[in-house]
Design an enzyme around this catalytic site. Structure first.
Site, PDB file in Angstrom:
ATOM      1  N   GLU A  57       0.822  -1.258  -0.205  1.00 42.76           N
ATOM      2  CA  GLU A  57      -0.109   0.025  -0.028  1.00 42.76           C
ATOM      3  C   GLU A  57       0.967   1.312   0.095  1.00 42.76           C
ATOM      4  O   GLU A  57       2.310   1.103   0.131  1.00 42.76           O
ATOM      5  CB  GLU A  57      -1.027  -0.053   1.269  1.00 42.76           C
ATOM      6  CG  GLU A  57      -0.255  -0.004   2.601  1.00 42.76           C
ATOM      7  CD  GLU A  57      -1.157  -0.201   3.741  1.00 42.76           C
ATOM      8  OE1 GLU A  57      -2.203  -0.300   3.478  1.00 42.76           O
ATOM      9  OE2 GLU A  57      -0.681   0.389   4.918  1.00 42.76           O
TER      10      GLU A  57
ATOM     11  N   GLU B 141      -5.657  -1.493   9.827  1.00 43.47           N
ATOM     12  CA  GLU B 141      -6.079  -3.021  10.080  1.00 43.47           C
ATOM     13  C   GLU B 141      -6.768  -3.099  11.420  1.00 43.47           C
ATOM     14  O   GLU B 141      -6.870  -2.123  12.399  1.00 43.47           O
ATOM     15  CB  GLU B 141      -4.618  -3.618  10.197  1.00 43.47           C
ATOM     16  CG  GLU B 141      -3.731  -3.423  11.128  1.00 43.47           C
ATOM     17  CD  GLU B 141      -2.412  -3.873  11.114  1.00 43.47           C
ATOM     18  OE1 GLU B 141      -1.716  -3.972  10.075  1.00 43.47           O
ATOM     19  OE2 GLU B 141      -1.990  -4.422  11.770  1.00 43.47           O
TER      20      GLU B 141
ATOM     21  N   ARG C 122      -7.174  -9.261  18.850  1.00 37.17           N
ATOM     22  CA  ARG C 122      -6.268  -9.581  19.873  1.00 37.17           C
ATOM     23  C   ARG C 122      -6.201  -8.577  20.724  1.00 37.17           C
ATOM     24  O   ARG C 122      -6.314  -7.414  20.427  1.00 37.17           O
ATOM     25  CB  ARG C 122      -4.992 -10.284  19.556  1.00 37.17           C
ATOM     26  CG  ARG C 122      -4.135  -9.535  18.559  1.00 37.17           C
ATOM     27  CD  ARG C 122      -2.779  -9.930  18.443  1.00 37.17           C
ATOM     28  NE  ARG C 122      -1.943  -8.960  17.502  1.00 37.17           N
ATOM     29  CZ  ARG C 122      -1.310  -7.882  17.828  1.00 37.17           C
ATOM     30  NH1 ARG C 122      -1.448  -7.504  18.974  1.00 37.17           N
ATOM     31  NH2 ARG C 122      -1.024  -7.211  16.822  1.00 37.17           N
TER      32      ARG C 122
END
Length: 659
Positions: A207, A295, A299
C-alpha cells in the site's frame, strides 16, 4: 463511547464459569494474563519451548507443559501441540495472548472443536479481519476511509514509496518500506520470509507509504449481547522497524471531531464482523488530519495497559468474562488522566537496533509506575524470541506529569547485564518534539543520531568502582567515612577499566590511607563515603551517590548514578596486544540462523560497499550483513540454515586498492 444495537452475532449462551486457562504464549503477556487469572480464582497452565524451560512465565503458572524444540515453528506456532497441552493439563480455556497464533482463525476453530473455550473473538471475525487484505475489502464496503492497495507486479515510480505488510499479523514483522523499484523484488522476498517465520503465513501486500503520518488506534471491547465499547484512542507513532516503542492514551492533540470519527469507524469495523472480546482498530492519520483504516488486530495489544490505566479497567478480566458469556455494562467507565508506556528492549539503538542476548543480571524500576515483564533477575535472554524485557507504564492527571514520571522511573532504573534502549527512551520522552506532542512515525528517522549520542564517558563511574573495589573486604559492609582531608599517603595503586556504552578507557590511581582508599588524580573530587556497594563523592561542590555492583568472578562492574549507568570491564594493569582478525572479516554481530545468502555469492565474486551479502534471523527479525567495502569475496563460511554464535566468521572481503 458505547454502542448498543441489535447485530447479527452468534447466539449468546448462559454464562459458563471457567476453571482453568492455558496461555498459548510466553514471556510478558503470559505472566500478565496469569496475574489476572489468579485474581479471578482460575488455575493457570503455561507452555514452554526448550529455551524457556526456566522462564518466568513457567515459574508463575500452576503447571506447565513442554513443547519440544526451540524455533517458534516447532513450538508456539504448533496449534496441535498447544491443544494437546491444554487437554493434558485439564484446562477448559485457551488464551492466545498476542503474536504467534493469536490471530489464526484455524487455531481458534480447532480450540473450540476440541471442547475448549477460546478467549477471543469468533473464528469468523478473526478470518475476516486477521487477513489485512480481506479486512480492507470489508471496511471499504462499510464506508471506512482506507489507502488503496497497490499490486507489486504493476507498481511504477508514481506508486513510491510503498509499504509492504504481512497479511496475517502485525508487530512490524514482514514489514518493509520500498523507495526504489529496483529493491522491490528482494524486499518482497524478505518480507514474505519474515512473515512466514513469525505467523506461519507468507502472504504480503503493498500500500502507499504515508510520510510523517501518525499511528492512532481505538481500543474495542464487545460482548455477545450487542454492546460495543470504543475505549478511547492511543497514539503509537514512535516506532522503530515498524514496531511501537512508546505509546500513550489518549492520543494527544486530536480535534474532537476526528476523535469521534475514529470511534465511529472502529465501532463500525467491530459490528461489520460481529466482533466479541478485545480488539484494536488502527488508523493512519495524515499530517493534514485525514484518517485511513490500516487494520484491525483481533487480539489484545501489547500497549493495552495505557487504556487500562485511563479507564480503570482490567481488559484481560473482561476478555475472560466475555468468554463466559457475561454482558458488558451499557456504558463504559469515564476516562481519567493520561498514561504513557515505554517498551524496554534488549537492543542497541546506536548499532542498527541490534538485539542483545545474555543474562539479565538486574531489572529494578523505582516505584510509582507499573512494570509488566517476562523476566526476573538472573534470567537468560535468548536469540529465538522478541527482545522486549519489560513495559513500563506511568499514569497521571496530565500528559506532562505522566511523561515526566515515566522518564524519571526509567532514568533511575537499574538494568544490568545487557545493553538496552533505556537511554533512548528517556531522551525520547524528554525531547522537545515529544513534549509538544508533535508525533509521527518518522520521529526516529529524524532524531536517532541525536538521541544516541554518547553520554558521560564513565570516568567518575570508574573512580567510584575503583574506590569500592579497593576496600579491604569487599562485601563485608564495612563503611569508611571521610571528611575530605588527606591522610598519610601510601604507594599509589592502579586500576584500569573500559566503560560501556562509551567504549572509553580509564586509569584510576588511588592510595590506601588510614581511613580508606582515596583518589590521586581527581583534585575536584572529595570522597565522603565508600561502602561495599556504593561511593558517595562530592564533585565540584555537588554530592552524588554512585551505586556499585561487581559481578562475581567476571571483572564486570555495574555503576548507576544520577550521571548515568555504566558497565565497566576491568582491564589488565598494562594493555595486552589484542587478537587480530583478518582485515575485511565479517563477523556475526549476534547469535542467529543464516536464512539467506545473496544470489550467486561465492568466493571470487566482486562486491560493493554496503551490498547485502547474508541475512541472519535473530529474535524473530531479519538482519542484513553488508559488505564493509568494495572488493573481492575471498571466503564464505555461511550457508542457509547454519546456526552461528556472536563473533563467528561469516565471510572475508579483500578491499580493492584505491584508484
Amino acid at each position: 463511547m458505547t454502542s448498543h444495537t441489535p447485530v447479527t452475532a452468534p447466539a449468546a449462551t448462559a454464562p459458563a464459569p471457567l476453571a482453568s486457562v492455558l496461555v498459548a504464549n510466553r514471556g510478558e503477556i503470559a505472566v500478565r494474563i496469569f496475574r489476572t487469572a489468579r485474581e479471578l480464582g482460575l488455575a493457570t497452565v503455561a507452555v514452554y519451548a526448550d529455551p524457556d524451560a526456566g522462564a518466568l512465565h513457567v515459574r508463575e503458572a500452576d503447571c506447565a507443559v513442554r513443547l519440544p524444540g526451540a524455533a517458534p515453528g516447532e513450538t508456539y506456532l504448533r496449534g496441535d501441540l498447544l491443544i494437546k497441552a491444554a487437554l493434558a493439563a485439564g484446562a477448559d480455556a485457551v488464551h492466545p495472548g498476542y503474536g504467534f497464533l493469536s490471530e489464526n482463525a484455524g487455531f481458534a476453530r480447532a480450540v473450540a472443536e476440541a471442547g475448549l473455550r477460546w478467549i477471543g473473538p469468533p473464528p469468523a471475525a478473526i478470518e475476516a479481519m486477521a487477513s489485512k487484505t480481506r479486512a480492507k475489502e470489508l471496511m471499504r464496503a462499510a464506508g471506512v476511509p482506507l489507502l488503496e492497495p497497490v499490486d507489486p507486479a504493476t507498481a511504477g515510480p508514481g506508486d513510491l514509496p510503498l509499504l509492504l505488510k504481512a497479511a496475517a499479523g502485525g508487530g512490524g514483522r514482514g514489514m518493509r518500506v520500498v523507495r526504489d523499484l529496483a529493491d522491490l523484488k528482494d524486499e518482497l522476498a524478505a518480507a514474505s520470509a519474515e512473515a512466514a517465520s513469525a505467523f506461519g503465513d507468507g502472504e504480503v501486500f503493498a500500500e502507499p507509504y504515508v510520510e510523517r503520518g501518525r499511528h492512532v488506534e481505538v481500543q474495542i471491547l464487545a460482548d455477545a449481547h450487542g454492546t460495543v465499547w470504543a475505549l478511547g484512542t492511543r497514539d503509537c507513532s514512535l516506532q522503530r522497524r515498524h514496531q511501537k516503542v512508546i505509546e500513550e492514551a489518549p492520543a494527544p492533540g486530536l480535534p474532537e471531531s476526528l476523535r469521534t470519527a475514529l470511534h465511529e469507524a472502529a465501532t463500525a469495523a467491530a459490528r461489520a464482523v460481529s466482533y466479541q472480546g478485545a480488539g484494536t482498530v488502527e488508523f493512519l492519520v495524515t499530517a493534514d488530519g485525514r484518517p485511513y483504516f490500516l487494520e484491525m488486530n483481533t487480539r489484545l495489544q501489547v500497549e493495552h495497559p495505557v487504556t487500562e490505566a485511563v479507564f480503570g479497567l482490567d481488559l484481560v478480566a473482561w476478555q475472560l468474562r466475555i468468554a463466559e458469556g457475561r454482558p458488558l455494562p451499557v456504558t463504559p467507565p469515564a476516562p481519567a488522566g493520561h498514561a504513557v508506556e515505554a517498551r524496554l528492549y534488549a537492543e542497541d539503538p546506536a548499532q542498527g537496533w541490534r538485539p542483545q542476548t545474555g543474562t539479565l543480571e538486574t531489572l529494578a524500576v523505582p516505584g510509582g509506575v507499573r512494570v509488566d515483564s517476562g523476566f526476573a533477575d538472573g534470567d537468560a535472554v535468548g536469540v529465538h524470541y522478541d527482545p522486549m524485557l519489560a513495559k513500563v507504564i506511568a499514569h497521571a492527571p496530565t500528559r506532562a506529569e505522566a511523561v515526566r514520571a515515566l522518564a524519571h522511573a526509567l532514568d533511575r532504573a537499574r538494568i544490568h547485564g545487557l545493553t538496552t534502549n533505556r537511554e533512548l527512551l528517556v531522551r525520547s520522552l524528554r525531547h522537545p518534539e515529544f513534549a509538544a506532542a508533535r508525533l509521527d512515525t518518522g520521529f526516529y528517522e529524524r532524531y536517532l543520531d541525536e538521541l544516541t549520542t554518547a553520554g558521560p564517558d564513565g570516568g567518575l563511574a570508574a573512580l567510584a568502582a575503583a574506590l569500592v573495589q579497593a576496600l579491604p573486604a569487599p562485601g563485608s559492609g564495612l563503611a569508611v567515612r571521610l571528611g575530605g582531608w588527606r591522610n598519610l599517603p601510601s604507594q599509589p595503586q592502579l586500576r584500569r577499566y573500559r566503560a560501556e556504552p562509551s567504549g572509553s578507557e580509564h586509569e584510576i590511581r588511588y592510595r590506601h590511607a588510614r581511613t580508606g582508599p582515596e583518589p590521586v588524580d581527581h583534585p575536584d573530587v572529595r570522597v565522603l563515603a565508600v561502602e561495599a556497594d556504593r561511593a558517595v563523592l562530592e564533585i565540584e561542590g555537588v554530592r552524588r551517590v554512585f551505586h556499585v555492583k561487581p559481578k562475581s568472578n567476571t571483572g564486570v562492574v555495574y555503576v548507576d548514578s544520577p550521571l548515568g549507568a555504566h558497565t565497566l570491564h576491568a582491564l589488565p594493569r598494562f594493555a595486552d596486544p589484542q587478537d587480530r582478525t583478518e582485515p575485511g572479516s565479517l563477523l556475526a554481530p549476534m547469535p542467529g540462523t543464516v536464512v539467506r545468502v545473496a544470489e550467486g555469492l561465492a568466493p571470487g565474486c566482486t562486491v560493493t560497499a554496503g551490498q547485502p551479502l547474508l541475512w541472519l534471523e535473530a529474535m524473530k527479525m531479519e538482519h542484513r550483513i553488508l559488505a564493509p567495502a568494495s572488493g573481492t569475496l575471498t571466503a564464505l563460511h555461511a550457508a542457509p540454515g547454519h546456526q552461528v554464535e556472536v563473533g563467528a566468521l561469516l565471510a572475508v572481503v579483500l578491499e580493492e586498492p584505491p584508484s
